[in-house]
Design a protein around this motif. Sequence first.
Motif, mmCIF file in Angstrom:
data_model
loop_
_atom_site.group_PDB
_atom_site.id
_atom_site.type_symbol
_atom_site.label_atom_id
_atom_site.label_comp_id
_atom_site.label_asym_id
_atom_site.label_seq_id
_atom_site.Cartn_x
_atom_site.Cartn_y
_atom_site.Cartn_z
ATOM 1 N N LEU A 138 0.826 -1.204 0.000
ATOM 2 C CA LEU A 138 0.000 0.000 0.000
ATOM 3 C C LEU A 138 0.862 1.256 0.000
ATOM 4 O O LEU A 138 0.598 2.211 -0.749
ATOM 5 C CB LEU A 138 -0.919 0.012 1.227
ATOM 6 C CG LEU A 138 -1.917 -1.136 1.364
ATOM 7 C CD1 LEU A 138 -2.748 -0.945 2.635
ATOM 8 C CD2 LEU A 138 -2.820 -1.240 0.155
ATOM 9 N N GLY A 194 -6.890 -3.710 -1.397
ATOM 10 C CA GLY A 194 -5.639 -2.962 -1.387
ATOM 11 C C GLY A 194 -4.795 -3.217 -2.620
ATOM 12 O O GLY A 194 -4.309 -2.280 -3.265
ATOM 13 N N LEU A 271 -3.974 5.883 0.541
ATOM 14 C CA LEU A 271 -3.762 4.574 1.142
ATOM 15 C C LEU A 271 -2.820 4.592 2.348
ATOM 16 O O LEU A 271 -2.748 3.607 3.085
ATOM 17 C CB LEU A 271 -3.191 3.608 0.089
ATOM 18 C CG LEU A 271 -4.128 3.217 -1.054
ATOM 19 C CD1 LEU A 271 -3.346 2.473 -2.127
ATOM 20 C CD2 LEU A 271 -5.276 2.359 -0.541
#
Length: 294
Positions: A138, A194, A271
């Motif tokens: 991420l 993700g 993120l």
Amino acid sequence: MDLLKFIQTVVLALLQGVTELFPISSLGHTVIIPGLVGWGDLNASKNFLPVIVALHLGTSIALIIYFWRDWLQVIKTLGNTVVTRKINRGTEEWVSWLIIAGTIPTGILGILLKHRIEALFTSPLIVSAFLFLNGSVLFLGEALRRRSEANLKNLAPAERESHFRSLKTLSIKEALLVGLAQSLALIPGFSRSGTTIVAGLGVRLTHEDAARFSFLLGTPIILAAAVLEVPTLFHQNEFPAWLIIFGMALSGVAAYLSTVFLTKYFEKGRLDPFAYYCWIAGIIAIVLFLTVRA
């Protein structure tokens, strides 16, 4: 009524419903948390995976309800293509074909690697390490996006986003690449949403469209897995049917609310916070599991 089974079902349902859409790995949390609270026998049970997949079914139903217009468009697109034998690029019909193409890699790999992946569900320590790695994925994805934004640094975040691509502009090849990234989440600890959002950012989608594509891609995979696994629940007496149905409903409500929040969040959000969470949670879980074993 077995109070422990009820508590376990509630906890797992809430974990599944919330963490399936948040990019922090639902499978990872449903393996790690039982291990941390002393429910290790639950992870080792042959009924554990079917129960988790049943809870996924609740999540997929919630996603279908939330994105019902998109799925109605997919059905219409298939019908129109059969009749006209044409595919119009750059339209919502084209998005439907991107969704179909994007589900192929995970579907194939899920079938081929099913038994090898299932073995990981009994190892919370390994899953904790994968959760930490998920945070790194991420963080790296967001860092690469920031590099792409370097020439737009004088613009406001919302204006920068407008300079990236919409979902309609993707090619089938790019949809397959995003779908291939989704297959990494077959490993507990890696987040399906993700990895697909990161891949979507990698092909220069906006954060909002990367998230939307991620949620749409996940629905058929989750639904298909449930169809394959749920029938095995009828051959066990560990979790009564009413409890599983209750868990599915609870998971679905949690997933719907999470989708509402995240769809709004990714209009401007990034993120990074989820990466930090995965790092912290992964390290804490690794330390605890090693300490307990020591």
